[in-house]
Design an enzyme around this catalytic site. Structure first.
Site, PDB file in Angstrom:
ATOM      1  NE  ARG A 161      -9.942   2.472   9.858  1.00 45.10           N
ATOM      2  CZ  ARG A 161      -8.559   2.160   9.320  1.00 45.10           C
ATOM      3  NH1 ARG A 161      -7.970   2.582   8.473  1.00 45.10           N
ATOM      4  NH2 ARG A 161      -8.284   0.833   9.755  1.00 45.10           N
TER       5      ARG A 161
ATOM      6  CG  HIS B 189      -5.811  -1.422  -0.909  1.00 43.67           C
ATOM      7  ND1 HIS B 189      -4.858  -1.385  -1.834  1.00 43.67           N
ATOM      8  CD2 HIS B 189      -5.423  -0.746   0.456  1.00 43.67           C
ATOM      9  CE1 HIS B 189      -3.822  -1.063  -1.237  1.00 43.67           C
ATOM     10  NE2 HIS B 189      -4.032  -0.657   0.123  1.00 43.67           N
ATOM     11  CG  ASP B 190      -8.055  -3.650   3.831  1.00 50.18           C
ATOM     12  OD1 ASP B 190      -6.982  -2.920   3.927  1.00 50.18           O
ATOM     13  OD2 ASP B 190      -8.733  -3.239   5.067  1.00 50.18           O
TER      14      ASP B 190
ATOM     15  CG  ASP C  59      -6.586  -2.341  -4.546  1.00 55.47           C
ATOM     16  OD1 ASP C  59      -7.146  -1.300  -4.313  1.00 55.47           O
ATOM     17  OD2 ASP C  59      -5.324  -2.595  -4.104  1.00 55.47           O
TER      18      ASP C  59
ATOM     19  CB  SER D 101      -0.958   0.233   1.042  1.00 59.42           C
ATOM     20  OG  SER D 101      -1.768   0.856   1.106  1.00 59.42           O
TER      21      SER D 101
END
EC number: 2.3.1.-
Length: 366
Positions: free
Chosen positions: A214, A345-346, A312, A145
């Site tokens: 967040r 993405h995670d 992603d 990332s």
């Protein structure tokens, strides 16, 4: 519980890319395994925006790290063979010097007096740490990332400083979509009246701004496919709903609330703003007369592994292909792995089995 965190004092003054210097700055780091006699078995990990240096449990700190199942004795990154260093990014609030640290010139926190931060500054701080540990050349530099961008800066700024590189779900430059999301996250924080131009306190804290930032992040870190699979349109039970007008009705909403709640007081808002902007500024094309391909082709490596995920949306697969092609043009033997993990993405934090297999396979051949 002990603390495995160690500190490395950066050279003072420590010059910053966009002007200004830091005095008495340091970075926090943790290590696993042993450096061998030849000092050629070191792996440095640069993290994403929010993690600390505690990537995995160790003798001093048995608590689980953010990449717990990835590294350790007998794990995918086997610390019986490798000496692994994970550094907390310069500018973060997890032990390294950043906006929340005390400015030695004033005795007060830096807040917005902290110099403009770039990922190049974070890369140079990491490089100073490696040199300080007596390591001339890394066996492997790993970044995921935001940390992947920092790793590319490290390789571009310090030619010959690593034999190999593992690039995970990152970017050679920030794309408009990622910049747009991050600018909204920063705006949410800045518009919170409690942010107060960086002068918040524990009592007057930009809770709402950090919470929205967040939530926006979590939405982009995962994929729409995963949201459908996990939450569909499931509604909250009546006793789980708050009674205010337009309050949360769906499970996905309460999931985001929970994520935000765990994050908000655990990360300094000013540090968040600095690191977020540093990610937007990064462009490896600066090392290639404006061209990303040229910037990457100037990075000299023996081997590289580039991993990306089809779902992603923040760091799309096309950017991973761009990195693989560019490093190949520089003469590296590049392995490109595209995973169809549903977590977006995670995935590198969640789909450990598949990421781990690719990483272990690559490291076994070094």
């Amino acid at each position: 519980m002990g603390d495995a965190r160690q500190y490395f004092d950066l050279p003072s003054p420590f010059p910053m890319k966009r002007g200004g210097v830091l005095h008495g700055a340091r970075v926090a780091y943790e290590t696993w395994g042993e450096l061998n006699a030849a000092r050629d078995n070191a792996i440095l990990i640069f993290t994403g925006l929010s993690p600390s240096a505690h990537a995995a449990s160790n003798a001093e700190d048995p608590s689980a790290g953010w990449w717990e199942d990835m590294l350790g004795p007998g794990r995918y990154i086997d610390t019986r063979r490798w000496f692994v260093i994970c550094v907390n990014t310069l500018g973060s609030c997890k032990g390294s010097t950043g906006a929340a640290s005390i400015n030695p010139a004033t005795g007060e926190p830096y807040r917005l007096e902290f110099p403009e931060l770039t990922l190049e500054d974070a890369a140079n701080a990491g490089h100073a740490l490696v040199k300080g540990l007596g390591i001339e050349r890394l066996a492997c530099l790993l970044g995921n990332s935001m940390g992947g961008m920092t790793a590319l800066a490290y390789l571009a700024l310090h030619p010959g400083s690593a034999r190999s590189h593992i690039s995970i779900s990152t970017a050679p430059q920030a794309q408009p979509f990622a910049i747009a999301i991050r600018s909204l996250q920063r705006e949410a924080i800045r518009l919170d009246p409690n942010w107060n131009n960086g002068h918040y306190t524990e009592e007057q804290y930009p809770e709402a701004g950090m919470s929205i930032a967040r939530k926006l992040g979590v939405i982009t870190y995962r994929s729409a496919m995963e949201w459908v699979g996990r939450f569909a349109r499931i509604r909250l039970e009546s006793d789980q709903r708050d009674e205010e007008p337009f309050g949360a009705e769906f499970q996905i909403e309460s999931y985001l609330v929970g994520h935000a709640r765990r994050f908000v007081r655990n990360f300094d808002p000013n540090s968040y703003l600095y690191l977020s902007r540093a990610s937007d500024w990064f462009d490896v094309g600066e090392y290639g007369d404006g061209s990303v391909a040229q910037g990457l082709s100037r990075i000299a490596l023996q081997r590289a592994l580039v991993i990306g995920v089809e779902t992603d949306i923040l760091f799309p697969l096309s950017q991973q292909e761009e990195i693989a092609t560019g490093l190949r043009a520089g003469g590296a033997e590049v392995e490109f792995v595209a995973l169809d993990s549903p977590q977006g993405h995670d995935a590198f934090l969640v789909d450990i089995t598949r990421f781990g297999a690719a990483i272990a396979h690559f490291l076994a051949r070094l």
